[in-house]
Design an enzyme around this catalytic site. Structure first.
Site, PDB file in Angstrom:
ATOM      1  N   GLY A  71       0.755  -1.308   0.168  1.00 50.25           N
ATOM      2  CA  GLY A  71       0.079  -0.090  -0.036  1.00 50.25           C
ATOM      3  C   GLY A  71       0.959   1.368   0.037  1.00 50.25           C
ATOM      4  O   GLY A  71       0.440   2.267  -0.622  1.00 50.25           O
ATOM      5  N   ASN A 154      -7.954   4.615   8.185  1.00 53.08           N
ATOM      6  CA  ASN A 154      -7.615   3.509   8.936  1.00 53.08           C
ATOM      7  C   ASN A 154      -7.730   3.750  10.386  1.00 53.08           C
ATOM      8  O   ASN A 154      -7.953   3.029  11.392  1.00 53.08           O
ATOM      9  CB  ASN A 154      -6.008   3.384   8.663  1.00 53.08           C
ATOM     10  N   GLN A 182      -7.693   0.243   3.330  1.00 50.81           N
ATOM     11  CA  GLN A 182      -8.622  -0.133   4.187  1.00 50.81           C
ATOM     12  C   GLN A 182      -9.796  -0.515   3.451  1.00 50.81           C
ATOM     13  O   GLN A 182     -10.520  -1.570   3.589  1.00 50.81           O
ATOM     14  CB  GLN A 182      -8.740   0.939   5.337  1.00 50.81           C
ATOM     15  N   HIS A 204      -2.128  -7.371   2.470  1.00 49.50           N
ATOM     16  CA  HIS A 204      -2.282  -7.931   3.950  1.00 49.50           C
ATOM     17  C   HIS A 204      -3.103  -7.252   4.688  1.00 49.50           C
ATOM     18  O   HIS A 204      -3.496  -7.835   5.946  1.00 49.50           O
ATOM     19  CB  HIS A 204      -0.753  -7.544   4.571  1.00 49.50           C
ATOM     20  N   THR A 240      11.904  -7.362 -10.984  1.00 45.90           N
ATOM     21  CA  THR A 240      11.270  -8.666 -11.238  1.00 45.90           C
ATOM     22  C   THR A 240      10.064  -8.945 -10.357  1.00 45.90           C
ATOM     23  O   THR A 240      10.256  -8.638  -9.024  1.00 45.90           O
ATOM     24  CB  THR A 240      12.329  -9.734 -11.275  1.00 45.90           C
ATOM     25  N   CYS A 328       1.319   5.708  16.954  1.00 50.94           N
ATOM     26  CA  CYS A 328       2.038   6.546  18.165  1.00 50.94           C
ATOM     27  C   CYS A 328       2.733   5.323  19.060  1.00 50.94           C
ATOM     28  O   CYS A 328       2.245   4.194  19.279  1.00 50.94           O
ATOM     29  CB  CYS A 328       0.917   6.920  18.846  1.00 50.94           C
TER      30      CYS A 328
HETATM   31  C1  LIG Z   1      -1.719  -0.136   5.853  1.00 43.31           C
HETATM   32  C2  LIG Z   1      -2.235   1.032   5.296  1.00 43.31           C
HETATM   33  C3  LIG Z   1      -1.208   1.738   4.275  1.00 43.31           C
HETATM   34  C4  LIG Z   1       0.271   0.831   4.013  1.00 43.31           C
HETATM   35  O1  LIG Z   1       0.221  -0.286   3.461  1.00 43.31           O
HETATM   36  P1  LIG Z   1       1.400  -1.293   3.339  1.00 43.31           P
HETATM   37  O2  LIG Z   1       1.005  -2.433   2.512  1.00 43.31           O
HETATM   38  O3  LIG Z   1       1.494  -1.740   5.018  1.00 43.31           O
HETATM   39  O4  LIG Z   1       2.683  -0.728   2.904  1.00 43.31           O
HETATM   40  C5  LIG Z   1      -1.525   2.721   3.520  1.00 43.31           C
HETATM   41  N1  LIG Z   1      -2.816   3.050   3.833  1.00 43.31           N
HETATM   42  C6  LIG Z   1      -3.528   2.694   4.551  1.00 43.31           C
HETATM   43  C7  LIG Z   1      -4.805   3.498   4.813  1.00 43.31           C
HETATM   44  C8  LIG Z   1      -3.297   1.752   5.373  1.00 43.31           C
HETATM   45  O5  LIG Z   1      -4.306   1.277   6.226  1.00 43.31           O
END
Ligand SMILES: *Cc1c(COP(=O)(O)O)cnc(C)c1O
Length: 382
Positions: A71, A154, A182, A204, A240, A328
């Site tokens: 993300g 989030n 999210q 994830h 890759t 935090c």
């Molecule tokens: C978790 C999250 C990300 C970051 O994603 P990663 O795959 O952990 O780098 C970005 N934006 C939001 C809203 C998220 O909840």
């Protein structure tokens, strides 16, 4: 005592079905998709099948999907790539974001401002952290390089009216990006139904592996690659491709989409039980974020005169894994920027708690949680 995980907005466990789909690509089918020989062809077929499947899930074209490392990288590529490409083509130099973005967006925007001379402005939000469309309408124009607004928050769970915001940008001829990292776990994302130009997801958060994501890049959106090298991903992301993880992302998204309404129904019922139980049981408690326009698995609160970090530690000792909602750290009791931007004073904003549910969450756990929380909060106030 068993431990109960209530932090699905931080990450989710890998779905065992997804793991099974991924595993051959670590060992037997290990080819490089850029190679000419049959190993390469097998890897390329897996890659393009995964791309087709993601496109199916999002109702877009396979050519509009760029695979990334997660993300954060998708957000980086969308903002940096669009800001540079637009400035080069049109001279547009302004970046508009909301004050409640994930750090992957706001820190990227801040770097573009501080080190690359872009002008960064914030689109106002209401008390629930929702961007006000009329305000965006007044701010966006030809000098805007990109607008980026988080889809499902989030920290506070609020869902933004992104389709409306995207339409406003579309009329102004300005690219619109949304961080749907999210939202992708819970909402039906149909890219044929909106004018969103760029959208980030990360596996994830929806029971896929960590370290893999995708960026939807609508036809017509121009991006300057932020990672340069080989011509993978149509030249937009060198390196890759991580085939097992990309296969995992596609399968996790397919399952998420298939079970979306059942899971959202179950989770929102439990979430509402949780929200009502907390607000009834704990004096001086406020729900943060929107009361109804929120992610179905997401409950977030502030408690007056409570240290959020202490609360998390005691909950952990009692077997519940929750979050304060922001990154935090212990020993850094600064209240979250998002909560301060909603107008909460420090005596409230320091006592934040985020409880996020998942496919595995049982009603029993919520009842148990509601049984112990009021007494813990009371003891922390003494
Ligand atoms: C978790 C999250 C990300 C970051 O994603 P990663 O795959 O952990 O780098 C970005 N934006 C939001 C809203 C998220 O909840």
């Amino acid at each position: 005592m068993n431990n109960i995980y209530l932090d699905y907005a931080a990450t989710t466990p890998l779905d065992p079905e997804v793991f099974l789909k991924m595993s051959p690509y670590f060992t037997e089918d290990f080819g490089n998709p850029s190679s000419i020989h049959s190993w390469g062809q097998m890897a390329e077929a897996a890659l393009e099948n995964a791309r087709d499947s993601v496109a199916d899930s999002l109702n877009c074209d396979a050519g509009e999907i760029v695979f990334t490392s997660g993300g954060s990288e998708s957000d980086n590529l969308a903002l940096r790539g669009t800001a540079f490409a637009r400035r080069e083509m049109t001279g547009a130099n302004q970046i508009l974001i909301s004050p409640v973005e994930h750090p992957a967006v706001h820190e990227t925007a801040r770097q573009l401002q501080e080190n690359f001379g872009f002008q960064l402005d914030m689109i106002p939000v209401d008390e629930f952290g929702r961007v006000i469309p009329a305000k965006l309408e007044r701010m966006v124009d030809k000098k805007t390089a990109i607008v980026s607004v988080i889809y499902g928050n989030n920290e506070i769970g609020t869902i933004n009216p992104v389709n409306e915001l995207a339409s406003i940008c579309h009329l102004a001829g300005v690219p619109f990006h949304t961080d749907a990292v999210q939202a992708a776990a819970h909402l039906d994302l149909n890219m044929k139904n909106n004018s969103i130009d760029l959208m980030s997801i990360g596996a994830h958060k929806f029971y896929g592996p960590k370290g893999v994501g995708a960026l939807f890049v609508g036809k017509g959106a121009r991006l300057s690659p932020s990672q340069t090298g080989g011509k993978q991903e149509s030249g937009m992301r060198a390196g890759t491709q991580n085939i097992p993880y990309i296969v995992g992302l596609s399968e996790a998204l397919r399952i998420t989409k298939r079970d979306l309404s059942i899971n959202a129904g179950n989770m929102s019922r439990l979430r509402d039980k949780l929200i009502n139980g907390v607000l009834d049981g704990v004096p001086d408690s406020i729900l943060t974020g929107h009361p109804t326009e929120r992610l179905p698995n997401h409950a977030s609160f502030v408690f007056k005169h409570v240290s959020g970090n202490d609360l998390l530690m005691i909950l952990d000792q009692r077997g519940f894994a929750c979050s304060s909602g922001s990154a935090c750290k212990v020993g850094e009791p600064k209240p979250s920027d998002v909560l301060v931007n909603l107008g909460l004073s420090p005596e409230w904003a320091s006592g934040s708690l985020r409880v996020t549910l998942g496919r595995q969450t049982e009603e029993e756990s919520i009842i148990e949680f509601l049984n112990i929380l009021p007494e813990i909060v009371a003891s922390l106030r003494r």
